[in-house]
Scaffold this motif. Structure first.
Motif, short mmCIF file in Angstrom:
data_model
loop_
_atom_site.label_atom_id
_atom_site.label_comp_id
_atom_site.label_asym_id
_atom_site.label_seq_id
_atom_site.Cartn_x
_atom_site.Cartn_y
_atom_site.Cartn_z
N MET A 30 0.78 -1.06 -0.13
CA MET A 30 -0.10 -0.08 0.03
C MET A 30 0.80 1.34 -0.05
SD MET A 30 -3.14 -1.30 0.12
CE MET A 30 -3.80 -2.92 0.96
N GLU A 34 1.65 -0.02 4.58
CA GLU A 34 1.21 -1.50 4.96
C GLU A 34 1.41 -2.41 3.72
OE1 GLU A 34 -1.39 1.16 4.71
OE2 GLU A 34 -1.14 1.83 6.77
N THR A 35 1.36 -3.47 4.35
CA THR A 35 1.50 -4.67 3.32
C THR A 35 0.57 -5.83 3.63
OG1 THR A 35 3.97 -4.74 3.27
CG2 THR A 35 2.99 -6.49 2.55
N GLU A 36 -0.29 -6.30 2.50
CA GLU A 36 -1.13 -7.46 2.59
C GLU A 36 -0.51 -8.66 1.76
OE1 GLU A 36 -6.03 -7.63 1.97
OE2 GLU A 36 -5.03 -5.79 2.66
N SER A 51 -6.52 -13.28 2.60
CA SER A 51 -6.09 -11.99 2.61
C SER A 51 -5.47 -11.64 4.24
CB SER A 51 -6.98 -10.70 2.30
OG SER A 51 -6.44 -9.55 2.27
N PRO A 53 -3.49 -8.96 6.43
CA PRO A 53 -2.80 -7.58 6.45
C PRO A 53 -1.62 -7.95 7.53
CG PRO A 53 -4.94 -7.61 7.77
CD PRO A 53 -4.88 -8.83 7.12
N THR A 55 1.82 -6.25 9.43
CA THR A 55 2.64 -5.09 9.97
C THR A 55 3.92 -5.04 9.30
OG1 THR A 55 3.52 -6.11 11.98
CG2 THR A 55 1.40 -5.06 12.30
#
Length: 160
Positions: A30, A34-36, A51, A53, A55
Protein backbone atom coordinates in the motif's frame (compact mmCIF):
# COMPACT_ATOMS: atom_id res chain seq x y z
CA UNK A 1 9.79 -17.87 -11.39
CA UNK A 2 7.81 -15.13 -13.09
CA UNK A 3 6.64 -12.38 -10.70
CA UNK A 4 3.89 -10.13 -12.04
CA UNK A 5 3.84 -6.53 -10.85
CA UNK A 6 0.67 -4.48 -11.27
CA UNK A 7 0.18 -0.82 -10.40
CA UNK A 8 -3.04 -0.29 -8.42
CA UNK A 9 -3.90 3.40 -8.96
CA UNK A 10 -4.47 5.22 -5.69
CA UNK A 11 -3.74 2.07 -3.67
CA UNK A 12 -0.22 0.76 -4.27
CA UNK A 13 1.46 -2.12 -6.12
CA UNK A 14 0.50 -5.79 -6.35
CA UNK A 15 3.31 -8.32 -6.80
CA UNK A 16 2.40 -11.98 -7.29
CA UNK A 17 3.26 -15.30 -8.91
CA UNK A 18 1.51 -18.57 -9.74
CA UNK A 19 2.53 -21.66 -7.78
CA UNK A 20 2.91 -25.13 -9.30
CA UNK A 21 -0.45 -26.03 -7.69
CA UNK A 22 -2.21 -23.23 -9.59
CA UNK A 23 -2.59 -20.72 -6.78
CA UNK A 24 -1.67 -17.07 -7.14
CA UNK A 25 0.23 -15.80 -4.09
CA UNK A 26 1.38 -12.28 -3.60
CA UNK A 27 1.46 -9.06 -1.68
CA UNK A 28 -0.05 -5.64 -2.06
CA UNK A 29 2.28 -2.87 -0.95
CA UNK A 30 0.00 0.00 0.00
CA UNK A 31 1.10 3.59 -0.61
CA UNK A 32 0.75 4.28 3.14
CA UNK A 33 3.33 1.57 3.88
CA UNK A 34 1.10 -1.35 4.89
CA UNK A 35 1.51 -4.79 3.33
CA UNK A 36 -1.18 -7.36 2.64
CA UNK A 37 -0.50 -11.02 1.81
CA UNK A 38 -3.10 -12.65 -0.46
CA UNK A 39 -3.99 -15.89 -2.20
CA UNK A 40 -6.23 -16.11 -5.28
CA UNK A 41 -6.81 -18.42 -8.24
CA UNK A 42 -4.42 -18.38 -11.17
CA UNK A 43 -7.04 -17.14 -13.63
CA UNK A 44 -8.38 -14.18 -11.61
CA UNK A 45 -6.02 -12.29 -9.32
CA UNK A 46 -8.92 -10.06 -8.23
CA UNK A 47 -10.85 -13.01 -6.74
CA UNK A 48 -9.15 -13.15 -3.37
CA UNK A 49 -9.45 -16.46 -1.50
CA UNK A 50 -7.47 -15.28 1.54
CA UNK A 51 -6.05 -11.96 2.64
CA UNK A 52 -3.85 -11.23 5.64
CA UNK A 53 -2.81 -7.70 6.60
CA UNK A 54 0.79 -7.62 7.87
CA UNK A 55 2.57 -5.06 10.00
CA UNK A 56 6.05 -4.01 8.87
CA UNK A 57 7.57 -6.32 11.51
CA UNK A 58 5.37 -9.25 10.42
CA UNK A 59 6.26 -8.72 6.75
CA UNK A 60 9.96 -8.62 7.66
CA UNK A 61 9.63 -11.78 9.78
CA UNK A 62 7.86 -13.61 6.93
CA UNK A 63 10.54 -12.47 4.50
CA UNK A 64 13.22 -13.74 6.88
CA UNK A 65 11.52 -17.09 7.26
CA UNK A 66 11.08 -17.63 3.55
CA UNK A 67 14.46 -16.17 2.57
CA UNK A 68 16.26 -18.11 5.29
CA UNK A 69 14.58 -21.32 4.18
CA UNK A 70 15.73 -20.69 0.60
CA UNK A 71 19.33 -20.13 1.72
CA UNK A 72 19.23 -23.19 3.99
CA UNK A 73 17.85 -25.37 1.18
CA UNK A 74 20.61 -24.27 -1.19
CA UNK A 75 23.28 -24.89 1.43
CA UNK A 76 21.80 -28.28 2.29
CA UNK A 77 21.86 -29.18 -1.41
CA UNK A 78 25.48 -28.04 -1.70
CA UNK A 79 26.48 -30.10 1.36
CA UNK A 80 24.38 -33.21 0.74
CA UNK A 81 27.34 -35.09 -0.67
CA UNK A 82 29.51 -34.27 2.33
CA UNK A 83 28.79 -36.87 5.02
CA UNK A 84 28.11 -35.46 8.48
CA UNK A 85 27.50 -31.85 7.39
CA UNK A 86 24.06 -30.29 7.92
CA UNK A 87 22.42 -26.87 7.70
CA UNK A 88 20.02 -25.38 10.23
CA UNK A 89 18.35 -22.06 10.97
CA UNK A 90 18.21 -20.39 14.38
CA UNK A 91 15.89 -17.54 15.27
CA UNK A 92 16.94 -14.90 17.77
CA UNK A 93 14.10 -14.43 20.25
CA UNK A 94 13.50 -11.50 22.57
CA UNK A 95 14.59 -13.62 25.54
CA UNK A 96 17.82 -14.89 23.93
CA UNK A 97 20.84 -13.97 26.06
CA UNK A 98 22.46 -12.72 22.84
CA UNK A 99 19.63 -10.42 21.74
CA UNK A 100 21.12 -6.94 21.12
CA UNK A 101 24.63 -8.37 21.61
CA UNK A 102 27.49 -8.83 19.12
CA UNK A 103 27.36 -12.31 17.57
CA UNK A 104 30.95 -12.98 18.68
CA UNK A 105 29.87 -12.86 22.31
CA UNK A 106 28.10 -16.22 21.80
CA UNK A 107 31.37 -17.83 20.59
CA UNK A 108 29.32 -20.27 18.48
CA UNK A 109 32.24 -21.50 16.35
CA UNK A 110 34.60 -21.90 19.31
CA UNK A 111 32.04 -23.63 21.55
CA UNK A 112 30.23 -25.82 18.99
CA UNK A 113 32.33 -25.94 15.81
CA UNK A 114 29.39 -24.50 13.85
CA UNK A 115 29.76 -21.68 11.31
CA UNK A 116 27.11 -18.98 10.97
CA UNK A 117 27.17 -18.40 7.21
CA UNK A 118 24.41 -15.78 6.91
CA UNK A 119 21.86 -13.74 8.83
CA UNK A 120 18.43 -12.96 7.41
CA UNK A 121 17.27 -9.62 8.78
CA UNK A 122 14.18 -7.72 7.66
CA UNK A 123 14.20 -9.45 4.29
CA UNK A 124 17.89 -8.75 3.69
CA UNK A 125 20.80 -11.19 3.79
CA UNK A 126 23.96 -10.47 5.76
CA UNK A 127 26.42 -12.97 4.23
CA UNK A 128 29.41 -14.21 6.24
CA UNK A 129 28.59 -12.04 9.26
CA UNK A 130 31.53 -10.77 11.29
CA UNK A 131 31.67 -11.31 15.07
CA UNK A 132 30.81 -7.64 15.69
CA UNK A 133 27.41 -7.88 13.96
CA UNK A 134 24.79 -7.18 16.65
CA UNK A 135 21.99 -9.77 16.83
CA UNK A 136 18.38 -8.58 17.07
CA UNK A 137 15.02 -10.17 17.79
CA UNK A 138 13.74 -11.81 14.61
CA UNK A 139 17.17 -12.37 13.07
CA UNK A 140 17.40 -15.77 11.40
CA UNK A 141 20.89 -17.26 11.59
CA UNK A 142 21.82 -19.82 8.93
CA UNK A 143 24.39 -22.27 10.28
CA UNK A 144 26.46 -25.16 8.91
CA UNK A 145 28.03 -27.92 10.98
CA UNK A 146 27.57 -31.42 12.35
CA UNK A 147 24.22 -32.43 13.88
CA UNK A 148 25.86 -32.52 17.30
CA UNK A 149 27.41 -29.09 16.78
CA UNK A 150 24.11 -27.63 15.55
CA UNK A 151 22.33 -29.01 18.63
CA UNK A 152 25.00 -27.39 20.79
CA UNK A 153 24.68 -24.07 18.92
CA UNK A 154 20.91 -24.12 19.47
CA UNK A 155 21.43 -24.62 23.21
CA UNK A 156 23.99 -21.81 23.33
CA UNK A 157 21.69 -19.34 21.58
CA UNK A 158 18.79 -20.37 23.82
CA UNK A 159 20.56 -20.56 27.19
CA UNK A 160 23.84 -18.71 26.91
Amino acid sequence: MNVDETELPGLGVRKDFITASGRRIGIVEMREGETELFVSTWDDPDTCQASIPLTADEAAALGNLLGGQHIAMRLAEAHKEIPGIATRQFSITADSPFNNQPMGKAQIRTRSGVSIVAIMREGEVVPSPAPDVVLHTGDLLVAVGTQEGLDSAAAILRNG
